[in-house]
Write a protein that holds these residues in place. Structure first.
Motif, PDB file in Angstrom:
ATOM      1  N   ILE A 150     -14.545  16.505 -26.521  1.00  0.00           N
ATOM      2  CA  ILE A 150     -14.588  17.912 -26.335  1.00  0.00           C
ATOM      3  C   ILE A 150     -12.830  18.589 -26.529  1.00  0.00           C
ATOM      4  CG2 ILE A 150     -13.796  18.112 -23.870  1.00  0.00           C
ATOM      5  CD1 ILE A 150     -15.355  16.255 -22.400  1.00  0.00           C
ATOM      6  N   MET A 151     -12.022  17.734 -26.655  1.00  0.00           N
ATOM      7  CA  MET A 151     -10.695  18.287 -27.807  1.00  0.00           C
ATOM      8  C   MET A 151     -10.880  19.115 -28.649  1.00  0.00           C
ATOM      9  SD  MET A 151      -8.722  17.753 -24.601  1.00  0.00           S
ATOM     10  CE  MET A 151      -7.165  18.106 -25.415  1.00  0.00           C
ATOM     11  N   VAL A 152     -11.994  18.896 -29.494  1.00  0.00           N
ATOM     12  CA  VAL A 152     -12.020  19.100 -30.663  1.00  0.00           C
ATOM     13  C   VAL A 152     -13.384  20.401 -30.909  1.00  0.00           C
ATOM     14  CG1 VAL A 152     -13.827  18.977 -33.091  1.00  0.00           C
ATOM     15  CG2 VAL A 152     -12.014  17.534 -32.397  1.00  0.00           C
ATOM     16  N   THR A 153     -13.958  20.577 -29.862  1.00  0.00           N
ATOM     17  CA  THR A 153     -15.150  21.293 -29.704  1.00  0.00           C
ATOM     18  C   THR A 153     -13.872  22.756 -29.028  1.00  0.00           C
ATOM     19  OG1 THR A 153     -15.703  20.963 -27.211  1.00  0.00           O
ATOM     20  CG2 THR A 153     -16.846  20.076 -29.503  1.00  0.00           C
ATOM     21  N   ARG A 154     -12.682  22.286 -27.721  1.00  0.00           N
ATOM     22  CA  ARG A 154     -12.571  23.908 -27.617  1.00  0.00           C
ATOM     23  C   ARG A 154     -11.480  23.920 -28.212  1.00  0.00           C
ATOM     24  NH1 ARG A 154     -14.659  24.886 -23.259  1.00  0.00           N
ATOM     25  NH2 ARG A 154     -13.267  25.556 -22.253  1.00  0.00           N
ATOM     26  N   VAL A 155     -10.803  23.252 -29.026  1.00  0.00           N
ATOM     27  CA  VAL A 155     -10.652  23.778 -30.590  1.00  0.00           C
ATOM     28  C   VAL A 155     -11.250  25.195 -31.349  1.00  0.00           C
ATOM     29  CG1 VAL A 155      -8.998  23.695 -33.164  1.00  0.00           C
ATOM     30  CG2 VAL A 155      -9.067  22.570 -30.895  1.00  0.00           C
ATOM     31  N   PHE A 156     -12.354  25.384 -31.238  1.00  0.00           N
ATOM     32  CA  PHE A 156     -13.187  25.906 -32.433  1.00  0.00           C
ATOM     33  C   PHE A 156     -13.611  27.439 -30.975  1.00  0.00           C
ATOM     34  CE2 PHE A 156     -13.579  22.944 -34.921  1.00  0.00           C
ATOM     35  CZ  PHE A 156     -13.084  22.590 -36.409  1.00  0.00           C
ATOM     36  N   ASN A 157     -13.462  26.275 -29.745  1.00  0.00           N
ATOM     37  CA  ASN A 157     -14.401  27.329 -28.525  1.00  0.00           C
ATOM     38  C   ASN A 157     -12.960  28.527 -28.502  1.00  0.00           C
ATOM     39  OD1 ASN A 157     -14.875  28.010 -25.701  1.00  0.00           O
ATOM     40  ND2 ASN A 157     -16.472  28.032 -26.392  1.00  0.00           N
ATOM     41  N   GLY A 158     -11.308  28.463 -28.820  1.00  0.00           N
ATOM     42  CA  GLY A 158     -10.507  29.011 -28.477  1.00  0.00           C
ATOM     43  C   GLY A 158     -10.687  29.879 -30.029  1.00  0.00           C
ATOM     44  N   LEU A 159     -11.324  29.460 -30.861  1.00  0.00           N
ATOM     45  CA  LEU A 159     -10.749  30.650 -31.958  1.00  0.00           C
ATOM     46  C   LEU A 159     -11.776  31.303 -31.890  1.00  0.00           C
ATOM     47  CD1 LEU A 159     -10.867  27.623 -35.178  1.00  0.00           C
ATOM     48  CD2 LEU A 159      -8.762  29.859 -34.356  1.00  0.00           C
ATOM     49  N   GLY A 160     -12.878  31.257 -31.365  1.00  0.00           N
ATOM     50  CA  GLY A 160     -14.219  31.924 -31.651  1.00  0.00           C
ATOM     51  C   GLY A 160     -14.186  32.740 -30.274  1.00  0.00           C
ATOM     52  N   GLY A 161     -13.958  32.476 -28.939  1.00  0.00           N
ATOM     53  CA  GLY A 161     -13.289  33.020 -28.027  1.00  0.00           C
ATOM     54  C   GLY A 161     -12.252  34.289 -27.917  1.00  0.00           C
ATOM     55  N   GLY A 162     -10.998  33.890 -28.241  1.00  0.00           N
ATOM     56  CA  GLY A 162     -10.021  34.103 -28.389  1.00  0.00           C
ATOM     57  C   GLY A 162      -9.844  35.477 -30.138  1.00  0.00           C
ATOM     58  N   SER A 163     -10.635  35.221 -30.302  1.00  0.00           N
ATOM     59  CA  SER A 163     -11.009  36.721 -31.135  1.00  0.00           C
ATOM     60  C   SER A 163     -11.891  37.420 -30.489  1.00  0.00           C
ATOM     61  CB  SER A 163     -11.656  36.156 -32.224  1.00  0.00           C
ATOM     62  OG  SER A 163     -11.470  35.465 -33.910  1.00  0.00           O
ATOM     63  N   VAL A 164     -13.236  37.361 -29.935  1.00  0.00           N
ATOM     64  CA  VAL A 164     -13.388  38.177 -29.402  1.00  0.00           C
ATOM     65  C   VAL A 164     -12.558  38.452 -27.696  1.00  0.00           C
ATOM     66  CG1 VAL A 164     -15.354  39.027 -27.627  1.00  0.00           C
ATOM     67  CG2 VAL A 164     -15.545  36.960 -29.697  1.00  0.00           C
ATOM     68  N   MET A 165     -11.956  38.476 -27.484  1.00  0.00           N
ATOM     69  CA  MET A 165     -11.288  39.014 -26.535  1.00  0.00           C
ATOM     70  C   MET A 165      -9.336  40.306 -26.891  1.00  0.00           C
ATOM     71  SD  MET A 165     -10.742  35.471 -23.490  1.00  0.00           S
ATOM     72  CE  MET A 165      -9.636  34.479 -25.346  1.00  0.00           C
ATOM     73  N   ALA A 166      -9.522  39.431 -28.182  1.00  0.00           N
ATOM     74  CA  ALA A 166      -8.511  40.461 -29.057  1.00  0.00           C
ATOM     75  C   ALA A 166      -8.830  41.931 -28.963  1.00  0.00           C
ATOM     76  CB  ALA A 166      -7.859  39.691 -29.477  1.00  0.00           C
ATOM     77  N   MET A 167      -9.966  42.141 -29.308  1.00  0.00           N
ATOM     78  CA  MET A 167      -9.869  43.043 -30.154  1.00  0.00           C
ATOM     79  C   MET A 167     -10.609  44.858 -29.209  1.00  0.00           C
ATOM     80  SD  MET A 167     -11.909  42.774 -34.119  1.00  0.00           S
ATOM     81  CE  MET A 167     -13.496  42.458 -33.035  1.00  0.00           C
ATOM     82  N   GLY A 168     -10.729  44.312 -27.717  1.00  0.00           N
ATOM     83  CA  GLY A 168     -11.408  45.289 -27.436  1.00  0.00           C
ATOM     84  C   GLY A 168     -10.041  46.744 -27.052  1.00  0.00           C
ATOM     85  N   ALA A 169      -9.302  46.324 -26.840  1.00  0.00           N
ATOM     86  CA  ALA A 169      -8.319  47.763 -26.919  1.00  0.00           C
ATOM     87  C   ALA A 169      -8.258  48.603 -27.993  1.00  0.00           C
ATOM     88  CB  ALA A 169      -6.599  47.325 -26.329  1.00  0.00           C
ATOM     89  N   ALA A 170      -8.354  48.008 -29.497  1.00  0.00           N
ATOM     90  CA  ALA A 170      -9.027  48.891 -30.207  1.00  0.00           C
ATOM     91  C   ALA A 170     -10.487  49.067 -30.844  1.00  0.00           C
ATOM     92  CB  ALA A 170      -8.706  47.445 -31.728  1.00  0.00           C
ATOM     93  N   VAL A 171     -11.172  48.953 -29.928  1.00  0.00           N
ATOM     94  CA  VAL A 171     -12.518  49.768 -29.483  1.00  0.00           C
ATOM     95  C   VAL A 171     -12.446  50.806 -28.816  1.00  0.00           C
ATOM     96  CG1 VAL A 171     -14.502  49.401 -29.203  1.00  0.00           C
ATOM     97  CG2 VAL A 171     -13.987  47.829 -30.185  1.00  0.00           C
ATOM     98  N   ILE A 172     -12.566  50.622 -27.451  1.00  0.00           N
ATOM     99  CA  ILE A 172     -11.348  51.415 -26.584  1.00  0.00           C
ATOM    100  C   ILE A 172     -10.654  52.754 -27.136  1.00  0.00           C
ATOM    101  CG2 ILE A 172     -10.267  52.119 -24.491  1.00  0.00           C
ATOM    102  CD1 ILE A 172     -12.160  50.608 -24.014  1.00  0.00           C
ATOM    103  N   CYS A 173      -9.842  53.083 -28.019  1.00  0.00           N
ATOM    104  CA  CYS A 173      -8.826  54.030 -28.815  1.00  0.00           C
ATOM    105  C   CYS A 173     -10.507  54.647 -30.012  1.00  0.00           C
ATOM    106  CB  CYS A 173      -7.852  52.776 -29.505  1.00  0.00           C
ATOM    107  SG  CYS A 173      -6.563  52.900 -28.061  1.00  0.00           S
ATOM    108  N   ASP A 174     -10.847  53.561 -30.197  1.00  0.00           N
ATOM    109  CA  ASP A 174     -12.121  53.807 -31.605  1.00  0.00           C
ATOM    110  C   ASP A 174     -12.959  55.198 -30.437  1.00  0.00           C
ATOM    111  OD1 ASP A 174     -11.095  52.237 -33.457  1.00  0.00           O
ATOM    112  OD2 ASP A 174     -12.889  51.239 -33.130  1.00  0.00           O
ATOM    113  N   LEU A 175     -12.794  54.818 -29.319  1.00  0.00           N
ATOM    114  CA  LEU A 175     -13.969  55.319 -28.382  1.00  0.00           C
ATOM    115  C   LEU A 175     -14.112  57.119 -27.914  1.00  0.00           C
ATOM    116  CD1 LEU A 175     -16.323  52.525 -27.377  1.00  0.00           C
ATOM    117  CD2 LEU A 175     -17.159  54.135 -28.947  1.00  0.00           C
TER     118      LEU A 175
END
Length: 502
Positions: A150-175
């Motif tokens: 479980i701990m190993v999967t949470r590492v990669f889950n954080g990498l993927g989920g964090g990357s998605v969460m971190a870009m929203g402000a840039a897209v709002i500025c694009d639009l």
């Protein structure tokens, strides 16, 4: 740089030499509904995201907001089930909460390495890859038989989920133009903060009915379905006028393919990965980031990490009841907070521009930052109620949590809108910095919150945390007064000035 080779709106290069005879400088500026020049000025091309139909813009804003919600949602669905998980793996509740801690760490660190790719290859590839990784690893966690798995999967889950969460402000500025960003930035930040609040509402009943494993693979399947939808409905928003002559507009099919020519070519540079750290010397970024991470940590994560143990031991709550307690008050508080945030910051910005010959001063938005004081007020209320359960009903704790999250939502929207107004070309870096500060600070709370409360009492521990928020609000209030002057100092120039084709 070749003057005939236009740069992406967010591409950072050396400042261009002023060319007063440039044909673009002779165009009549397009105006907003208030009669003021639009910021930024759109091109004349229909494939410029600023010129897209409002319905398409809204659909993209809602998609990136939904993606921002899914990351915290998937990470926190299991929070009400910590007691059940602890019994299953024969360990303490605090040790079990470390799976969330590990997710938060890698959700903060990962985007620092991944999100810079969004500047070079576009937002879409990072969104798709990050969401797919988060979906697969979340599903895998539900089928793990060992705690190490479980701990190993949470590492990669954080990498993927964090990357998605971190870009929203840039897209709002694009639009969206500057006079519109507060509202749509508010939608994004509301989803960003509310994902973890929807999670316990679902997680408590899921864990009670289907077992704690379902708290992992059900969110994973939701993310997987969202990935399929994004493949066809989430176009690229990073824009450059292109390199071909004559200009050829890009179709929707090209915008959702990986052959789109409006994205800069070439490999990312090492500088792209260190630029977020370079921006930490900018006071309009550093000071709001510190306040934001503290408000987020103590205005929502504190309740999530301590609620399962405190509400069970003090109020005798069941797992579903704990889920409701960690969800409904925070959701209501966040919604009320956003109703007092996004449109308010737009109104403040527009009012200042109308009174000052069209000048859009980012600091005008900071007049809404006073709402941050609701965070310490709510923390103190919950601390007092938890310390006196014989005289203070659990409704008081719920009321305190809601007030704190109301202040958090106002703070989040105001800070995101302010920082991207100050340094719009660096919106990717800004979003990444805020995400890293928020995630890393939040993960540390699990190590000291409950031990601190056991040592000096919940009431005084929570009071101490509330005072920290008040102290850190003071520098941001100083930005409201002196920020426009500080931004002109040589030390406050961004690492590289962006050349914008607007």
């Amino acid at each position: 740089m070749d003057p005939e080779k236009p740069a992406a709106r967010d591409e950072l290069v050396s400042p261009p030499v002023e060319q007063p005879q440039d044909a673009r400088s002779r165009k009549e500026p397009r105006l907003d509904p208030h009669g003021l020049p639009l910021v930024p000025q759109p091109t004349e091309h229909r494939d410029d995201p600023l010129n897209w139909h409002p319905a398409l813009k809204l659909s993209i804003a809602l998609q990136v907001s939904w993606l921002a919600l899914l990351g915290p949602f998937a990470s926190a669905v299991a929070n009400p089930a910590f007691v059940l998980m602890a019994k299953s793996f024969q360990q303490g509740v605090v040790e079990t909460s470390y799976e969330l801690t590990l997710y938060l760490v890698f959700a903060g660190i990962g985007p620092l390495l991944i999100v810079p790719l969004a500047r070079q290859y576009g937002r879409r590839p990072v969104y798709l890859a990050g969401n797919l990784l988060a979906a697969v690893t979340s599903i895998a966690a539900g089928y793990c038989e060992t705690w190490a798995g479980i701990m190993v999967t949470r590492v990669f889950n954080g990498l993927g989920g964090g990357s998605v969460m971190a870009m929203g402000a840039a897209v709002i500025c694009d639009l969206y133009f500057q006079h519109q960003r507060g509202v749509f930035m508010g939608i994004y930040t509301l989803c960003l903060t509310s994902g973890a609040h929807f999670a316990p509402l679902v997680g408590g009943f899921v864990a009670n009915s289907l077992g704690w494993r379902a708290c992992f693979y059900i969110p994973g399947y939701i993310q997987l379905g969202t990935f399929v939808l994004s493949v066809f409905c989430l176009p690229e928003t990073l824009y450059s006028e292109g390199r071909e002559e004559p200009y050829r507009e890009q179709s929707y099919v090209q915008n959702i393919s990986f052959t789109r020519s409006r994205v800069p070519a070439g490999l990312p540079r090492i500088r792209d990965f260190v630029r977020p750290f370079e921006m930490l010397r900018l006071l309009p970024i550093l000071l709001p980031a510190i306040l934001y991470m503290t408000c987020f940590g103590y205005g929502t994560v504190l309740f999530a990490l301590t609620g399962a143990q405190l509400f069970t031991s003090i109020y005798g709550f069941t797992t579903p009841q704990t889920g409701l307690m960690l969800s409904i008050p925070l959701l209501i508080g966040g919604l009320i907070g956003e109703l007092s945030a996004g449109w308010v910051t737009d109104w403040l910005s527009n009012r200042h521009a109308q009174k000052n010959n069209g000048e859009r001063l980012p600091e005008a938005r900071l007049n809404a930052i006073w709402g941050a004081l609701l965070v310490p007020v709510g923390i103190i209320i919950e601390g007092v109620c938890l310390s006196h359960p014989e005289t203070a009903h659990w409704v008081g704790s719920a009321f305190g949590m809601g007030i704190a999250n109301m202040g958090l939502q106002i703070t989040t929207t105001t800070i995101y809108a302010y920082a991207t107004d100050c340094y719009k070309p660096q919106s990717v870096e800004i979003s990444t910095i805020f995400n890293a500060f928020r995630q890393i600070f939040s993960c540390l709370i699990s190590f000291y919150a409950l031990p601190f409360a056991e040592r000096i009492g919940i009431q005084y521990a929570w009071l101490t945390l509330a005072l920290i928020v008040v102290v850190l609000l003071v520098p941001v209030l100083m930005l409201k007064v002196y920020g426009s002057r500080w931004r002109t100092l040589p030390s406050q120039t961004p690492p590289e000035q962006a050349e914008d084709h607007r």
